[in-house]
Design an enzyme around this catalytic site. Structure first.
Site, short mmCIF file in Angstrom:
data_model
loop_
_atom_site.label_atom_id
_atom_site.label_comp_id
_atom_site.label_asym_id
_atom_site.label_seq_id
_atom_site.Cartn_x
_atom_site.Cartn_y
_atom_site.Cartn_z
CB SER A 63 31.66 27.87 24.43
OG SER A 63 31.25 27.18 25.57
CE LYS A 66 30.68 24.33 24.43
NZ LYS A 66 29.49 24.97 25.04
CE1 TYR A 188 32.44 21.42 26.62
CE2 TYR A 188 32.70 21.59 29.00
CZ TYR A 188 32.16 22.06 27.81
OH TYR A 188 31.36 23.18 27.82
CE1 TYR A 240 26.40 27.73 23.93
CE2 TYR A 240 27.16 29.85 24.72
CZ TYR A 240 27.42 28.56 24.36
OH TYR A 240 28.70 28.09 24.40
CB VAL A 258 31.75 31.67 30.01
CG1 VAL A 258 30.30 31.31 29.74
CG2 VAL A 258 32.59 30.45 30.26
N1 GLN Z 1 33.61 25.59 29.90
C1 GLN Z 1 32.38 26.30 29.95
C2 GLN Z 1 31.27 25.42 30.52
O1 GLN Z 1 31.24 24.27 30.24
C3 GLN Z 1 32.02 26.72 28.56
C4 GLN Z 1 30.71 27.47 28.49
C5 GLN Z 1 30.78 28.61 27.55
O2 GLN Z 1 31.83 29.14 27.23
N2 GLN Z 1 29.62 29.11 27.16
O3 GLN Z 1 30.46 25.86 31.27
#
Ligand code: GLN
Length: 304
Positions: A63, A66, A188, A240, A258
């Site tokens: 993420s 993003k 994505y 988050y 993650v």
């Molecule tokens: N690719 C992961 C997902 O969509 C990204 C989530 C993350 O890094 N918080 O669940």
């Protein structure tokens, strides 16, 4: 400031905690990464770098990507983006479905998965080849022409990504995805599979410490005001439902993934990136958060 000594101390203090987190296993290809990795890198706005541990070892940025697609989406759509995505912390897990129903298909912010799917949709609309465009964008930021996607991770996430598929279909049903759902999911999972190391990330985030200009090329990527706002969004939404705790403990705008990475910005001073794959309950690197808390405590520098 003796950044190298501070990083060395942090590695000593934090290593024992790497075993306390839990490596993400809902994407099977990520579950294979050893939990005892720890790396950290700092790059100052003058271009000096300091690093420790596994800072040169590449990992899946997930993420953190993003932030890059938000920057691209703002370049393409400007403030019109905010008719499709909100700017408030969600207080919910990053892959939550419920809020999207209550809020009629407008994701709370660009960093939860629903918001990032809208960003991927915007990038798809404005580019002939979204995957290549994201790669070019990131390569220009970190001066690595070999930065690339981990196709095993992308495939693994696509095969096990039922929640994201549900979010994408839900967005589509509200008219908030303009492209084909499969194309959006494909873009994505590829951006999430980007492979970088801590040194690359501390460099790639420099434009956020330089008022929107990539210092490697002199190219302006965002206005100073958009840069301030992107940093504000990282502070309020970047980790988050742990954003409050992260602001309290670390005091920097930051974005987690993650894969266990976190990149953070001290505008006008430096960028810092940390990697430790074990995650806390909110899906952010446990030892990584601790390392950043120690970094702002030991340097005495944070946005507060
Ligand atoms: N690719 C992961 C997902 O969509 C990204 C989530 C993350 O890094 N918080 O669940």
């Amino acid at each position: 400031m003796d950044y190298q000594r501070i990083l060395d101390e942090i590695e000593q203090e934090v290593r024992p905690f790497t075993s306390q987190g839990r490596v993400a296993d809902y994407i099977p290809a990520l579950a294979r990464v050893p939990a005892d990795k720890f790396g950290m890198a700092v790059e100052t706005v003058e271009g000096e770098t300091f690093s420790v541990g596994d800072a040169a070892e590449a990992f899946s940025i997930q993420s953190i990507s993003k932030v890059f697609t938000l920057t691209m989406a703002l370049q393409f759509e400007g403030d019109a983006l905010w008719t499709r995505v909100g700017r408030e912390p969600s207080g919910n897990p990053f892959n939550s479905l419920v809020q999207l129903e209550y809020e009629s298909g407008i994701p709370r912010n660009p960093f939860i998965n629903a918001g990032a799917l809208v960003l991927a949709d915007v990038v798809l609309t404005h580019t002939a080849n979204a995957k290549a465009s994201v790669l070019d964008f990131v390569r220009a930021l970190c001066a690595r022409s070999d930065a690339g996607y981990d196709l095993d991770v992308a495939r693994s996430e696509r095969d096990w990504g039922d929640r994201n598929a549900a979010l994408a279909h839900f967005l589509k049903s509200f008219g908030n995805l303009h492209n084909d759902v499969d194309a959006v999911l494909d873009a994505y999972v590829h951006q999430c599979s980007l492979v970088m190391n801590c040194l690359d990330l501390a460099k790639a985030f420099q434009y956020l410490a330089h008022g929107g200009v990539n210092p490697l090329t002199g190219q302006r990527l965002m206005t100073p005001s958009q840069t301030k706002r992107t940093n504000a969004l990282m502070l309020t939404c970047g980790v988050y439902d742990a954003a409050g705790d992260f602001a309290y403990r670390v005091g920097l705008p930051g974005k987690s993934g993650v894969g266990g990475g976190i990149a953070a910005v001290m505008p006008g001073h430096w960028c810092v990136a940390v990697w430790s794959p074990g995650l806390n309950a909110q899906g952010n690197s446990l030892a990584g958060t601790q390392a950043l808390e120690l970094f702002t405590t030991k340097t005495g520098i944070s946005i507060f």
